[in-house]
Write an enzyme that holds these catalytic residues in place. Structure first.
Site, mmCIF file in Angstrom:
data_model
loop_
_atom_site.group_PDB
_atom_site.id
_atom_site.type_symbol
_atom_site.label_atom_id
_atom_site.label_comp_id
_atom_site.label_asym_id
_atom_site.label_seq_id
_atom_site.Cartn_x
_atom_site.Cartn_y
_atom_site.Cartn_z
ATOM 1 N N HIS A 270 -38.121 20.014 114.023
ATOM 2 C CA HIS A 270 -37.752 19.573 115.509
ATOM 3 C C HIS A 270 -38.650 20.291 116.424
ATOM 4 O O HIS A 270 -38.335 21.331 116.251
ATOM 5 C CB HIS A 270 -36.718 19.471 115.834
ATOM 6 C CG HIS A 270 -36.085 18.669 117.750
ATOM 7 N ND1 HIS A 270 -35.694 17.824 117.761
ATOM 8 C CD2 HIS A 270 -36.359 19.925 118.550
ATOM 9 C CE1 HIS A 270 -35.337 16.997 118.484
ATOM 10 N NE2 HIS A 270 -36.198 18.159 119.388
ATOM 11 N N THR A 271 -39.875 19.918 117.031
ATOM 12 C CA THR A 271 -40.309 20.875 117.762
ATOM 13 C C THR A 271 -40.366 19.985 119.218
ATOM 14 O O THR A 271 -39.779 19.006 119.739
ATOM 15 C CB THR A 271 -42.276 20.907 117.716
ATOM 16 O OG1 THR A 271 -42.578 18.776 118.335
ATOM 17 C CG2 THR A 271 -42.189 20.879 116.453
ATOM 18 N N GLU B 45 -39.832 15.541 121.998
ATOM 19 C CA GLU B 45 -39.699 16.372 121.309
ATOM 20 C C GLU B 45 -40.569 14.762 120.137
ATOM 21 O O GLU B 45 -40.585 13.690 119.786
ATOM 22 C CB GLU B 45 -37.917 15.467 120.439
ATOM 23 C CG GLU B 45 -37.108 16.030 121.469
ATOM 24 C CD GLU B 45 -36.755 15.691 122.573
ATOM 25 O OE1 GLU B 45 -37.193 15.080 123.250
ATOM 26 O OE2 GLU B 45 -35.578 15.936 123.627
ATOM 27 N N ASP C 240 -22.173 19.149 115.123
ATOM 28 C CA ASP C 240 -21.351 17.803 115.685
ATOM 29 C C ASP C 240 -23.318 17.002 116.213
ATOM 30 O O ASP C 240 -23.258 15.951 116.401
ATOM 31 C CB ASP C 240 -21.533 17.892 117.040
ATOM 32 C CG ASP C 240 -22.435 18.849 118.232
ATOM 33 O OD1 ASP C 240 -23.423 19.807 116.861
ATOM 34 O OD2 ASP C 240 -22.491 18.831 118.849
ATOM 35 N N TRP C 241 -24.535 16.887 115.510
ATOM 36 C CA TRP C 241 -25.891 16.881 115.791
ATOM 37 C C TRP C 241 -26.908 16.787 114.249
ATOM 38 O O TRP C 241 -27.881 16.073 114.093
ATOM 39 C CB TRP C 241 -26.326 16.967 117.018
ATOM 40 C CG TRP C 241 -26.563 17.841 117.631
ATOM 41 C CD1 TRP C 241 -26.216 19.264 117.674
ATOM 42 C CD2 TRP C 241 -28.443 18.482 117.729
ATOM 43 N NE1 TRP C 241 -27.030 20.123 118.975
ATOM 44 C CE2 TRP C 241 -28.358 20.476 117.609
ATOM 45 C CE3 TRP C 241 -29.114 18.114 116.820
ATOM 46 C CZ2 TRP C 241 -29.098 20.826 117.232
ATOM 47 C CZ3 TRP C 241 -30.490 18.887 117.212
ATOM 48 C CH2 TRP C 241 -30.232 20.377 117.106
ATOM 49 N N ASP D 199 -40.773 24.876 121.379
ATOM 50 C CA ASP D 199 -39.886 25.647 120.082
ATOM 51 C C ASP D 199 -39.953 24.944 119.158
ATOM 52 O O ASP D 199 -40.292 23.886 118.512
ATOM 53 C CB ASP D 199 -38.785 23.947 120.377
ATOM 54 C CG ASP D 199 -37.638 24.377 121.880
ATOM 55 O OD1 ASP D 199 -37.981 25.594 122.461
ATOM 56 O OD2 ASP D 199 -37.222 23.852 122.402
ATOM 57 N N GLY E 209 -27.466 13.500 112.021
ATOM 58 C CA GLY E 209 -26.416 12.780 113.654
ATOM 59 C C GLY E 209 -25.187 13.445 113.668
ATOM 60 O O GLY E 209 -24.955 13.300 114.476
ATOM 61 N N GLU F 203 -37.551 24.241 116.245
ATOM 62 C CA GLU F 203 -35.997 24.273 115.421
ATOM 63 C C GLU F 203 -35.977 23.618 114.387
ATOM 64 O O GLU F 203 -36.679 22.029 113.734
ATOM 65 C CB GLU F 203 -35.111 23.113 116.233
ATOM 66 C CG GLU F 203 -34.986 23.892 117.720
ATOM 67 C CD GLU F 203 -33.932 23.437 118.996
ATOM 68 O OE1 GLU F 203 -33.403 23.896 119.549
ATOM 69 O OE2 GLU F 203 -33.277 22.271 117.897
ATOM 70 N N ARG G 66 -35.621 5.147 124.354
ATOM 71 C CA ARG G 66 -35.575 5.945 124.835
ATOM 72 C C ARG G 66 -35.877 6.167 126.287
ATOM 73 O O ARG G 66 -35.808 6.752 127.590
ATOM 74 C CB ARG G 66 -35.673 7.515 124.636
ATOM 75 C CG ARG G 66 -35.325 9.090 125.102
ATOM 76 C CD ARG G 66 -36.036 9.870 124.688
ATOM 77 N NE ARG G 66 -34.994 11.338 124.776
ATOM 78 C CZ ARG G 66 -35.898 12.178 124.200
ATOM 79 N NH1 ARG G 66 -36.156 12.837 123.118
ATOM 80 N NH2 ARG G 66 -35.328 13.310 124.587
ATOM 81 N N GLU H 124 -40.533 26.496 127.608
ATOM 82 C CA GLU H 124 -40.032 26.367 126.551
ATOM 83 C C GLU H 124 -41.402 25.636 125.546
ATOM 84 O O GLU H 124 -41.714 25.270 125.748
ATOM 85 C CB GLU H 124 -38.688 26.237 126.579
ATOM 86 C CG GLU H 124 -37.984 26.594 124.939
ATOM 87 C CD GLU H 124 -36.943 26.067 125.047
ATOM 88 O OE1 GLU H 124 -36.089 26.173 123.801
ATOM 89 O OE2 GLU H 124 -36.029 26.315 125.788
ATOM 90 N N ASP I 107 -37.816 16.726 126.395
ATOM 91 C CA ASP I 107 -38.242 15.325 126.485
ATOM 92 C C ASP I 107 -39.287 15.128 125.681
ATOM 93 O O ASP I 107 -39.685 14.010 125.948
ATOM 94 C CB ASP I 107 -37.571 14.025 127.877
ATOM 95 C CG ASP I 107 -36.272 14.448 128.612
ATOM 96 O OD1 ASP I 107 -35.350 15.015 127.480
ATOM 97 O OD2 ASP I 107 -35.950 14.186 129.267
#
Length: 269
Positions: A99-100, A111, A175-176, A84, A180, A86, A254, A82, A109
């Site tokens: 957001h990629t 991003e 919700d996010w 992305d 956030g 976004e 992370r 994928e 994971d």
């Protein structure tokens, strides 16, 4: 190879959301809307295997907090690939967050997030993905904002085994999505509508287990040889310096056991 000029009736299927998804102007315009009941989406009729995909998008204007508009390539199966884009909604006057992410063999994971250097709601802008066997380049109006290189030699999975369709959708993610999840969707502003036009694919079409480029090796070689020139590398550095707001390659919280190998091998991707 195929070069398509943006007829949505010919190239895409409306997949969910009922009449919230519309193809207008004899196939030259597509709109997706979100209300309190449902979002909506579409997908390409063709699968593609390497190429450059362009789409002009005008995002939800004014207060779009809580909404997400996604535009991405994705393969089928549990071990999917994928690529992305976004777009995370905002309160009026605040910038969208772009957001990629890149998935390979079902794992993401990776991003990176950016502010855009223009208002993406007042006019159409061209969002592009160049995907070949060497790298993936995300671009906006011809300016590269992210390059993800093939680093299979150091054990990093790279999406080059599966054909992918083009998808887009709009949905509620309050919700996010905005600060956030602190800012919720204001349903009094619904419906929220994103618009699409001027789709173009300079790409290999996949069908019956065969790429349309197999018999055209020069085209395939040309796609695989595309690289960023010096001017584009400078633009990429400008975007990273001024507009990047998150990079997984710097997020040691992370990845407490160590950053992914592509990060330590090449720095910020």
């Amino acid at each position: 190879m195929v070069a398509l000029g943006g007829n949505f009736n010919q190239d895409f299927v409306l997949t969910w959301g009922g009449d919230r998804a519309k193809i207008l102007n004899n196939g030259q315009l597509l709109t997706l809307s979100l209300d309190k009941i449902s979002g909506s989406g579409f997908q390409s009729k063709n699968e593609y295997f390497f190429g450059k995909i362009d789409m002009q998008i005008k995002l939800v204007p004014a207060n779009s907090a809580g909404t997400v508009t996604a535009y991405y390539l994705r393969s089928d199966g549990l071990m999917w690939d994928e690529i992305d884009f976004e777009f995370l909604g905002n309160l009026s006057g605040e910038p969208y967050v772009l957001h990629t992410n890149v998935y390979s063999q079902g794992k993401g994971d990776r991003e990176q997030q950016f502010y855009l250097w223009f208002n993406p709601t007042v006019a159409f802008h061209t969002y592009s993905v160049l995907w070949n066997s060497q790298h993936i380049i995300f671009s906006v109006d011809g300016t590269p904002l992210r390059e993800f290189k093939n680093m299979e030699l150091i054990g990093v999975p790279f999406p080059k085994k599966h054909p992918m369709r083009i998808y887009s959708s709009i949905w509620n993610a309050d919700d996010w999505a905005t600060r956030g999840g602190l800012v919720k969707t204001d349903w009094s502003k619904a419906p929220f509508t994103a618009s699409y036009r001027n789709f173009n694919a300079n790409a290999c079409i996949w069908g019956s287990g065969v790429s349309s480029c197999i018999s055209k090796l020069n085209n395939h070689a040309r796609l695989s040889a595309i690289e960023l020139d010096l001017k584009s590398k400078k633009r990429l550095a400008w975007v990273h310096k001024n507009f990047m707001i998150y990079n997984y390659c710097t997020d040691r919280k992370r990845f407490p056991q160590g950053l992914p190998p592509e990060c330590t091998a090449t720095g910020s991707l």
